[in-house]
Design a protein around this motif. Structure first.
Motif, PDB file in Angstrom:
ATOM      1  N   TYR A  63       3.235 -16.620  -8.872  1.00  0.00           N
ATOM      2  CA  TYR A  63       2.287 -16.011  -7.940  1.00  0.00           C
ATOM      3  C   TYR A  63       2.151 -16.927  -6.727  1.00  0.00           C
ATOM      4  CZ  TYR A  63      -2.257 -14.421  -6.152  1.00  0.00           C
ATOM      5  OH  TYR A  63      -3.269 -13.950  -5.353  1.00  0.00           O
ATOM      6  N   GLU A  64       2.251 -16.349  -5.537  1.00  0.00           N
ATOM      7  CA  GLU A  64       2.112 -17.161  -4.309  1.00  0.00           C
ATOM      8  C   GLU A  64       1.190 -16.451  -3.332  1.00  0.00           C
ATOM      9  OE1 GLU A  64       5.988 -17.319  -2.534  1.00  0.00           O
ATOM     10  OE2 GLU A  64       6.773 -18.706  -4.029  1.00  0.00           O
ATOM     11  N   ILE A  65       0.493 -17.244  -2.513  1.00  0.00           N
ATOM     12  CA  ILE A  65      -0.194 -16.649  -1.360  1.00  0.00           C
ATOM     13  C   ILE A  65       0.378 -17.268  -0.080  1.00  0.00           C
ATOM     14  CG2 ILE A  65      -2.314 -15.994  -2.577  1.00  0.00           C
ATOM     15  CD1 ILE A  65      -3.696 -18.454  -1.418  1.00  0.00           C
ATOM     16  N   HIS A  66       0.510 -16.430   0.924  1.00  0.00           N
ATOM     17  CA  HIS A  66       0.984 -16.867   2.236  1.00  0.00           C
ATOM     18  C   HIS A  66      -0.068 -16.473   3.266  1.00  0.00           C
ATOM     19  CE1 HIS A  66       5.341 -17.370   1.043  1.00  0.00           C
ATOM     20  NE2 HIS A  66       4.838 -16.730   0.010  1.00  0.00           N
ATOM     21  N   TYR A  67      -0.224 -17.320   4.274  1.00  0.00           N
ATOM     22  CA  TYR A  67      -1.132 -17.017   5.383  1.00  0.00           C
ATOM     23  C   TYR A  67      -0.430 -16.005   6.290  1.00  0.00           C
ATOM     24  CZ  TYR A  67      -4.008 -18.106   9.577  1.00  0.00           C
ATOM     25  OH  TYR A  67      -4.811 -18.049  10.679  1.00  0.00           O
ATOM     26  N   LYS A  68      -1.061 -14.812   6.454  1.00  0.00           N
ATOM     27  CA  LYS A  68      -0.465 -13.746   7.262  1.00  0.00           C
ATOM     28  C   LYS A  68      -0.657 -14.085   8.736  1.00  0.00           C
ATOM     29  CE  LYS A  68      -1.245  -8.740   7.787  1.00  0.00           C
ATOM     30  NZ  LYS A  68       0.092  -8.259   8.097  1.00  0.00           N
ATOM     31  N   GLU A  69       0.277 -14.836   9.280  1.00  0.00           N
ATOM     32  CA  GLU A  69       0.167 -15.305  10.665  1.00  0.00           C
ATOM     33  C   GLU A  69       1.580 -15.495  11.220  1.00  0.00           C
ATOM     34  OE1 GLU A  69      -0.409 -15.708  13.793  1.00  0.00           O
ATOM     35  OE2 GLU A  69      -2.480 -16.328  13.356  1.00  0.00           O
TER      36      GLU A  69
ATOM     37  N   ARG B 265       6.491  11.342   7.090  1.00  0.00           N
ATOM     38  CA  ARG B 265       6.280   9.971   7.548  1.00  0.00           C
ATOM     39  C   ARG B 265       4.819   9.536   7.548  1.00  0.00           C
ATOM     40  NH1 ARG B 265      10.679   7.611  10.167  1.00  0.00           N
ATOM     41  NH2 ARG B 265      12.406   9.060  10.316  1.00  0.00           N
ATOM     42  N   ASP B 266       3.908  10.458   7.263  1.00  0.00           N
ATOM     43  CA  ASP B 266       2.479  10.162   7.411  1.00  0.00           C
ATOM     44  C   ASP B 266       1.748  10.138   6.076  1.00  0.00           C
ATOM     45  OD1 ASP B 266       2.768  10.094  10.148  1.00  0.00           O
ATOM     46  OD2 ASP B 266       2.145  12.176  10.423  1.00  0.00           O
ATOM     47  N   MET B 267       0.901   9.127   5.914  1.00  0.00           N
ATOM     48  CA  MET B 267       0.082   8.972   4.714  1.00  0.00           C
ATOM     49  C   MET B 267      -1.369   8.788   5.146  1.00  0.00           C
ATOM     50  SD  MET B 267       0.242   5.755   2.062  1.00  0.00           S
ATOM     51  CE  MET B 267       1.894   6.005   1.485  1.00  0.00           C
ATOM     52  N   LEU B 268      -2.259   9.541   4.509  1.00  0.00           N
ATOM     53  CA  LEU B 268      -3.688   9.367   4.771  1.00  0.00           C
ATOM     54  C   LEU B 268      -4.188   8.215   3.897  1.00  0.00           C
ATOM     55  CD1 LEU B 268      -6.085  10.704   6.345  1.00  0.00           C
ATOM     56  CD2 LEU B 268      -6.545  12.031   4.246  1.00  0.00           C
ATOM     57  N   ILE B 269      -4.882   7.277   4.537  1.00  0.00           N
ATOM     58  CA  ILE B 269      -5.326   6.064   3.811  1.00  0.00           C
ATOM     59  C   ILE B 269      -6.793   5.777   4.102  1.00  0.00           C
ATOM     60  CG2 ILE B 269      -3.055   4.935   3.708  1.00  0.00           C
ATOM     61  CD1 ILE B 269      -3.918   3.295   6.198  1.00  0.00           C
ATOM     62  N   LYS B 270      -7.408   5.009   3.217  1.00  0.00           N
ATOM     63  CA  LYS B 270      -8.769   4.542   3.472  1.00  0.00           C
ATOM     64  C   LYS B 270      -8.720   3.447   4.522  1.00  0.00           C
ATOM     65  CE  LYS B 270     -10.609   5.357  -1.153  1.00  0.00           C
ATOM     66  NZ  LYS B 270      -9.421   5.706  -1.960  1.00  0.00           N
ATOM     67  N   LYS B 271      -9.706   3.417   5.371  1.00  0.00           N
ATOM     68  CA  LYS B 271      -9.817   2.346   6.373  1.00  0.00           C
ATOM     69  C   LYS B 271     -10.290   1.074   5.665  1.00  0.00           C
ATOM     70  CE  LYS B 271     -12.666   1.021  10.263  1.00  0.00           C
ATOM     71  NZ  LYS B 271     -13.746   1.418  11.165  1.00  0.00           N
ATOM     72  N   VAL B 272      -9.510   0.017   5.777  1.00  0.00           N
ATOM     73  CA  VAL B 272      -9.922  -1.252   5.157  1.00  0.00           C
ATOM     74  C   VAL B 272      -9.899  -2.359   6.197  1.00  0.00           C
ATOM     75  CG1 VAL B 272      -8.994  -0.654   2.864  1.00  0.00           C
ATOM     76  CG2 VAL B 272      -7.567  -1.942   4.476  1.00  0.00           C
ATOM     77  N   GLU B 273     -10.531  -3.469   5.844  1.00  0.00           N
ATOM     78  CA  GLU B 273     -10.365  -4.704   6.622  1.00  0.00           C
ATOM     79  C   GLU B 273      -9.340  -5.532   5.858  1.00  0.00           C
ATOM     80  OE1 GLU B 273     -12.733  -8.850   7.511  1.00  0.00           O
ATOM     81  OE2 GLU B 273     -13.840  -7.180   6.606  1.00  0.00           O
ATOM     82  N   ILE B 274      -8.164  -5.706   6.468  1.00  0.00           N
ATOM     83  CA  ILE B 274      -7.073  -6.394   5.753  1.00  0.00           C
ATOM     84  C   ILE B 274      -7.424  -7.874   5.521  1.00  0.00           C
ATOM     85  CG2 ILE B 274      -4.688  -7.260   6.074  1.00  0.00           C
ATOM     86  CD1 ILE B 274      -4.584  -4.429   5.154  1.00  0.00           C
ATOM     87  N   VAL B 275      -7.228  -8.327   4.294  1.00  0.00           N
ATOM     88  CA  VAL B 275      -7.333  -9.754   3.962  1.00  0.00           C
ATOM     89  C   VAL B 275      -6.058 -10.404   4.500  1.00  0.00           C
ATOM     90  CG1 VAL B 275      -7.468 -11.418   2.073  1.00  0.00           C
ATOM     91  CG2 VAL B 275      -8.680  -9.217   1.893  1.00  0.00           C
ATOM     92  N   MET B 276      -6.197 -11.458   5.280  1.00  0.00           N
ATOM     93  CA  MET B 276      -5.038 -12.002   6.000  1.00  0.00           C
ATOM     94  C   MET B 276      -4.162 -12.891   5.107  1.00  0.00           C
ATOM     95  SD  MET B 276      -5.147 -10.419   8.747  1.00  0.00           S
ATOM     96  CE  MET B 276      -4.186 -11.207  10.039  1.00  0.00           C
ATOM     97  N   LEU B 277      -3.876 -12.365   3.926  1.00  0.00           N
ATOM     98  CA  LEU B 277      -3.002 -13.053   2.970  1.00  0.00           C
ATOM     99  C   LEU B 277      -1.842 -12.133   2.623  1.00  0.00           C
ATOM    100  CD1 LEU B 277      -5.547 -14.368   0.298  1.00  0.00           C
ATOM    101  CD2 LEU B 277      -4.244 -15.755   1.924  1.00  0.00           C
ATOM    102  N   GLU B 278      -0.642 -12.690   2.516  1.00  0.00           N
ATOM    103  CA  GLU B 278       0.478 -11.952   1.942  1.00  0.00           C
ATOM    104  C   GLU B 278       0.683 -12.528   0.557  1.00  0.00           C
ATOM    105  OE1 GLU B 278       3.898 -11.557   4.476  1.00  0.00           O
ATOM    106  OE2 GLU B 278       2.721 -10.356   5.883  1.00  0.00           O
ATOM    107  N   VAL B 279       0.521 -11.683  -0.431  1.00  0.00           N
ATOM    108  CA  VAL B 279       0.586 -12.116  -1.822  1.00  0.00           C
ATOM    109  C   VAL B 279       1.963 -11.765  -2.356  1.00  0.00           C
ATOM    110  CG1 VAL B 279      -0.335 -11.555  -4.097  1.00  0.00           C
ATOM    111  CG2 VAL B 279      -1.883 -11.785  -2.154  1.00  0.00           C
ATOM    112  N   THR B 280       2.667 -12.732  -2.917  1.00  0.00           N
ATOM    113  CA  THR B 280       3.964 -12.391  -3.510  1.00  0.00           C
ATOM    114  C   THR B 280       3.951 -12.716  -4.996  1.00  0.00           C
ATOM    115  OG1 THR B 280       5.041 -14.504  -3.054  1.00  0.00           O
ATOM    116  CG2 THR B 280       5.224 -12.867  -1.361  1.00  0.00           C
ATOM    117  N   VAL B 281       4.658 -11.890  -5.755  1.00  0.00           N
ATOM    118  CA  VAL B 281       4.858 -12.131  -7.177  1.00  0.00           C
ATOM    119  C   VAL B 281       6.362 -12.096  -7.410  1.00  0.00           C
ATOM    120  CG1 VAL B 281       4.373 -11.351  -9.523  1.00  0.00           C
ATOM    121  CG2 VAL B 281       2.656 -11.028  -7.745  1.00  0.00           C
ATOM    122  N   ARG B 282       6.844 -13.086  -8.148  1.00  0.00           N
ATOM    123  CA  ARG B 282       8.298 -13.204  -8.367  1.00  0.00           C
ATOM    124  C   ARG B 282       8.617 -13.207  -9.859  1.00  0.00           C
ATOM    125  NH1 ARG B 282      10.361 -15.205  -3.587  1.00  0.00           N
ATOM    126  NH2 ARG B 282       8.771 -16.003  -2.161  1.00  0.00           N
ATOM    127  N   ASN B 283       9.649 -12.434 -10.204  1.00  0.00           N
ATOM    128  CA  ASN B 283      10.144 -12.409 -11.583  1.00  0.00           C
ATOM    129  C   ASN B 283      11.520 -13.058 -11.693  1.00  0.00           C
ATOM    130  OD1 ASN B 283       7.933 -10.886 -12.803  1.00  0.00           O
ATOM    131  ND2 ASN B 283       8.626  -9.233 -11.453  1.00  0.00           N
TER     132      ASN B 283
END
Ligand code: CDP
Length: 236
Positions: A118-124, A77-95
């Motif tokens: 391609y869409e961007i959504h405000y992560k809020e 259940r655990d993944m080691l990841i780099k610490k990032v500052e998340i960009v507050m966008l949810e990006v969707t791509v649709r086919n």
């Protein structure tokens, strides 16, 4: 790398510190939510499936030149990841049309799109992650023009790579959501890529093998997640 302090608990994951200030651990839970947490439940084994699927896909994308936050699979259940500052966008791509795009522009489900949308959504959560445009993102100070250009390029490159990967598994990649983060002055792919964040339809039958089985009470939810894991791990 040991898990330190619990820093953040979201709907599907927990994030922990580690002894390295540049690295975190993300732990995948079985908790499932839909419709901005108005529907809640559990999908047994989902955390393990999503951790393993995300690991395979992040490593494939890295190999193809897309930087990601993935460092290492630590356990089920655990993944080691780099610490990032998340960009507050949810990006969707649709086919193929499904979900949000059917509601927003009034198209039926299952229309194959000639070009990806391609869409961007405000992560809020308070606003239900609304669909926005790049001017809105700038007004809100979510990302610079340069960052948004990089994010779009990566999102569309990822689409080419994922579409090809899933074609080989006899799966249509209908749509998916990505999140990006800032890491040492660069933009990298973060979060997860899993049946929680993608729509997968089996070619031929059209059977849904993703979180829509939970959202729409279609049954066989756990089996669908396990089916995606077994197809993906046989491939890699
Ligand atoms: O899922 P819904 O119809 O509300 O939204 P969508 O914009 O059609 O979702 C597009 C893709 O992004 C689907 O594969 C969703 O599973 C995923 N998504 C997500 O992972 N997290 C969200 N907050 C919203 C969508």
């Amino acid at each position: 790398m040991d898990k330190g302090e619990l820093l953040y608990e979201g709907k599907a994951k927990r994030v922990y510190s580690t002894s390295d200030p540049d690295l975190y651990v993300q732990e995948f839970k079985d908790d499932a939510t839909a419709f901005n947490a108005k529907k809640k439940g559990e999908i047994v084994g989902k955390g393990v499936v999503n951790n393993k699927i995300s690991s395979v896909l992040f490593q494939m994308l890295e190999k193809e030149g897309v930087p990601t936050h993935f460092e290492k699979l630590l356990s089920d259940r655990d993944m080691l990841i780099k610490k990032v500052e998340i960009v507050m966008l949810e990006v969707t791509v649709r086919n193929i049309t499904a979900g949000g795009i059917c509601r927003t522009i009034g198209v039926e489900e299952g229309v194959r799109l000639k070009e990806p949308v391609y869409e961007i959504h405000y992560k809020e959560d308070k606003l239900d992650d609304p669909l926005i445009n790049e001017d809105h993102a700038k007004v809100l100070g979510l990302a610079t023009d340069e960052e948004m250009a990089i994010i779009k390029d990566y999102a569309l490159k990822i689409n080419q790579l994922l579409k090809k990967f899933f074609e080989g598994l006899n799966i249509d990649l209908v749509d998916y959501k990505l999140e990006f983060g800032r890491y040492k002055d660069t933009i990298i792919l973060a979060d997860e890529i899993s049946p929680d964040t993608c729509r997968f339809w089996e070619k031929g039958t059209g059977k849904k093998l993703d979180k829509d089985r939970f959202r729409q009470d279609l049954g066989d939810v756990e089996d669908a997640y396990q089916e995606m894991l077994s197809r993906i791990t046989q491939e890699s």
